[in-house]
Design an enzyme around this catalytic site. Structure first.
Site, short mmCIF file in Angstrom:
data_model
loop_
_atom_site.label_atom_id
_atom_site.label_comp_id
_atom_site.label_asym_id
_atom_site.label_seq_id
_atom_site.Cartn_x
_atom_site.Cartn_y
_atom_site.Cartn_z
CE LYS A 96 38.92 -7.63 35.54
NZ LYS A 96 39.43 -6.29 35.96
CE1 TYR A 111 35.24 -7.37 32.65
CE2 TYR A 111 33.93 -9.29 33.27
CZ TYR A 111 34.65 -8.16 33.62
OH TYR A 111 34.80 -7.83 34.95
CB THR A 122 35.58 -10.51 37.61
OG1 THR A 122 34.29 -11.11 37.49
CG2 THR A 122 36.36 -10.88 36.35
CG ASP A 123 32.15 -14.01 40.03
OD1 ASP A 123 32.18 -13.26 39.03
OD2 ASP A 123 31.11 -14.23 40.68
CD GLU A 124 31.49 -12.12 34.25
OE1 GLU A 124 31.82 -12.31 33.07
OE2 GLU A 124 30.55 -11.38 34.59
P1 NAD Z 1 32.83 0.50 35.45
O1 NAD Z 1 32.68 0.13 34.01
O2 NAD Z 1 31.68 1.10 36.18
O3 NAD Z 1 34.05 1.54 35.60
C1 NAD Z 1 35.26 1.39 34.91
C2 NAD Z 1 36.05 2.68 35.09
O4 NAD Z 1 37.33 2.50 34.44
C3 NAD Z 1 35.41 3.91 34.43
O5 NAD Z 1 35.51 5.02 35.28
C4 NAD Z 1 36.23 4.12 33.16
O6 NAD Z 1 36.29 5.48 32.75
C5 NAD Z 1 37.60 3.62 33.62
N1 NAD Z 1 38.45 3.19 32.51
C6 NAD Z 1 38.10 2.34 31.50
N2 NAD Z 1 39.14 2.21 30.65
C7 NAD Z 1 40.16 2.96 31.15
C8 NAD Z 1 41.49 3.20 30.73
N3 NAD Z 1 41.98 2.66 29.62
N4 NAD Z 1 42.27 4.02 31.49
C9 NAD Z 1 41.78 4.58 32.63
N5 NAD Z 1 40.51 4.41 33.06
C10 NAD Z 1 39.72 3.59 32.34
O7 NAD Z 1 33.36 -0.80 36.16
P2 NAD Z 1 33.02 -1.40 37.62
O8 NAD Z 1 31.78 -2.18 37.54
O9 NAD Z 1 33.17 -0.32 38.61
O10 NAD Z 1 34.23 -2.44 37.76
C11 NAD Z 1 35.49 -2.02 38.28
C12 NAD Z 1 36.44 -3.20 38.28
O11 NAD Z 1 35.90 -4.25 39.08
C13 NAD Z 1 36.67 -3.82 36.90
O12 NAD Z 1 38.03 -4.18 36.80
C14 NAD Z 1 35.79 -5.07 36.87
O13 NAD Z 1 36.35 -6.06 36.06
C15 NAD Z 1 35.84 -5.46 38.33
N6 NAD Z 1 34.64 -6.17 38.86
C16 NAD Z 1 33.40 -5.66 38.68
C17 NAD Z 1 32.29 -6.32 39.26
C18 NAD Z 1 30.88 -5.78 39.11
O14 NAD Z 1 29.94 -6.45 39.52
N7 NAD Z 1 30.67 -4.58 38.57
C19 NAD Z 1 32.48 -7.48 39.99
C20 NAD Z 1 33.79 -8.00 40.14
C21 NAD Z 1 34.85 -7.31 39.57
O1 DAU Z 2 30.47 -11.53 38.32
C1 DAU Z 2 31.16 -10.32 38.27
C2 DAU Z 2 30.81 -9.59 37.00
O2 DAU Z 2 29.49 -9.13 37.15
C3 DAU Z 2 31.76 -8.45 36.70
O3 DAU Z 2 33.04 -8.95 36.45
C4 DAU Z 2 31.28 -7.63 35.50
O4 DAU Z 2 32.10 -6.50 35.31
C5 DAU Z 2 29.86 -7.18 35.77
O5 DAU Z 2 29.37 -6.47 34.64
C6 DAU Z 2 28.97 -8.37 36.08
O6 DAU Z 2 28.80 -9.21 34.92
P1 DAU Z 2 27.37 -9.86 34.54
O7 DAU Z 2 27.39 -10.19 33.10
O8 DAU Z 2 27.00 -10.90 35.51
O9 DAU Z 2 26.44 -8.56 34.84
P2 DAU Z 2 25.20 -7.92 34.05
O10 DAU Z 2 24.63 -6.89 34.97
O11 DAU Z 2 25.56 -7.50 32.68
O12 DAU Z 2 24.20 -9.12 33.95
C7 DAU Z 2 23.75 -9.81 35.10
C8 DAU Z 2 22.81 -10.92 34.65
O13 DAU Z 2 21.62 -10.33 34.12
C9 DAU Z 2 23.38 -11.78 33.54
O14 DAU Z 2 22.95 -13.12 33.73
C10 DAU Z 2 22.75 -11.23 32.27
C11 DAU Z 2 21.39 -10.73 32.76
N1 DAU Z 2 20.84 -9.54 32.03
C12 DAU Z 2 21.64 -8.45 31.91
C13 DAU Z 2 21.16 -7.34 31.25
C14 DAU Z 2 22.05 -6.12 31.08
C15 DAU Z 2 19.55 -9.58 31.56
O15 DAU Z 2 18.83 -10.56 31.70
N2 DAU Z 2 19.08 -8.46 30.90
C16 DAU Z 2 19.85 -7.35 30.71
O16 DAU Z 2 19.37 -6.38 30.06
#
Ligand code: NAD
Ligand code: DAU
Length: 339
Positions: free
Chosen positions: A157, A153, A125-127
């Protein structure tokens, strides 16, 4: 070609499985997922009966289960999406983030070494880069930007990324890492900003914006992320890190207003609540490397992607209504009750 996709019952992993089965119909995909609160087996229903798809419920931290699956399947490629992914939950309870995101990654890589897997891809992730100031729009995250994490988190990562690069250097494991910006699209769990705001707006509930809502995220349609990973698997260089993002920075408040507009809901639903602890201000990816080296470019413009996403949540109400009616209610009360 056999690929093990971990975390494939979650948001991005499931979209990746659909994408790969469509573009590589001859490949075998094995999904390994623990089915935590964020995993949803019903998401995979459309592919469950395909002869080249298999679902296995297991924890990536469970060495014996991972080993026996690798022994059985002899995968060519492993793509690790499995993670605890929600920043707010990591602030409440970091332990499981360290367990799954770091130690789980180690278990998978040990199995890759043992069974001679040709590629281990870590979905990061970019985080891991921390955040950027609002008043310096010229600054972007490149692959050279130092790791500088803010939340448990992102620290977990980043730790996993370091371990992945250490396995490459020390053991010669053929790894790649991708660091993507915020994804949006179908099947995203409704605790994340966009689906949460859509679900609450449709239920005429308050829309809880943290602080002033001025934080900026760089949004990418999930299918563009999946295409990028597919490309890295086929053409990326081992030992390399690739940033993925589409130059689409938006303030949270503007996204929430847009959702209100699209759904015909009043902005009076917007409620400013206590800010997230350690809240990152701005993320912005420089995707030059993946563009110049692999030819990747995003295809979906935000204006189209957000409309498609809202349409999907309107057309698939049972999928998210079931989630928001169960245990999620306790989560929601705990996180937003007295915020
Ligand atoms: P998500 O939370 O929707 O899904 C996570 C999945 O992993 C779920 O199906 C869960 O059951 C499974 N899981 C969790 N713990 C596990 C374990 N111990 N063993 C096996 N399975 C397990 O997550 P997402 O948003 O789809 O993100 C997927 C990946 O992409 C993550 O690694 C996250 O860090 C990365 N990522 C997410 C975003 C985003 O915007 N959502 C952006 C950049 C990177
Ligand atoms: O940048 C990549 C990341 O993006 C991934 O690595 C993470 O897995 C993914 O969850 C996401 O992280 P963020 O913290 O950016 O996503 P989130 O949707 O939780 O929040 C997005 C923005 O919105 C953040 O600035 C917090 C704000 N927010 C979020 C929630 C849930 C609110 O203002 N209100 C809310 O209720």
């Amino acid at each position: 070609m056999t690929i093990i996709v971990t975390g494939g019952a979650g948001f991005i992993g499931s979209n990746f499985i659909f994408h790969m089965l469509k573009v590589h119909p001859g490949w075998r995909i094995v999904c390994l997922d623990k089915l935590t609160y964020a995993g949803n087996i019903s998401t995979l229903a459309p592919v469950m009966d395909k002869p080249n798809f298999r679902f296995v419920r297991a924890d990536i931290c469970d060495r014996a289960a991972v080993d026996s699956l690798f022994a059985e399947e002899k995968p060519d490629i492993v793509v690790n999406f499995a993670a605890e992914s929600h920043v707010d939950r990591s602030i409440e309870d970091p332990g499981i983030f360290l367990q799954t995101n770091i130690l789980g990654t180690q278990v998978l890589m040990d199995a890759c070494r043992k069974y001679g897997v040709k590629r281990f891809h870590q979905v990061s992730t970019d985080e891991v880069y921390g955040d950027l100031p609002l008043d310096r729009p010229d600054l972007l995250f490149t692959e050279e930007t130092p790791i500088h994490t803010s939340s448990p988190y992102s620290a977990s990562k980043a730790s996993a990324d370091l371990l992945v690069m250490a396995y490459h250097r020390t053991y010669g494991l053929p790894v790649t890492v991708s660091r993507c910006s915020n994804n949006y699209g179908p099947y995203q769990f409704p605790e994340k900003l966009i689906p949460l705001m859509i679900a609450n707006a449709l239920n005429d509930k308050p829309l809880p914006v943290y602080g002033e809502g001025l934080n900026v995220r760089d949004w990418l349609y999930v299918e563009d992320h999946c295409r990028a990973i597919d490309l890295i698997l086929r053409s990326g260089k081992t030992g390399e890190i690739y940033n993925i993002g589409g130059h689409n920075e938006m303030r949270n408040i503007d996204i929430v207003r847009l959702i209100c507009r699209e759904l015909g809901k009043s902005e009076s639903l917007i409620t400013h609540v206590t800010d997230r602890k350690g809240h990152d201000m701005r993320y912005a990816i420089d995707p030059t490397k993946i563009h110049t080296e692999l030819g990747w470019l995003p295809e979906t413009k935000f204006a189209d992607g957000i409309v498609k996403t809202i349409r999907w949540y309107l057309d698939n109400r049972p999928w998210w209504e079931e989630i928001v009616s169960g245990e999620y209610q306790n989560y929601y009360r705990k996180m937003y009750g007295d915020r």
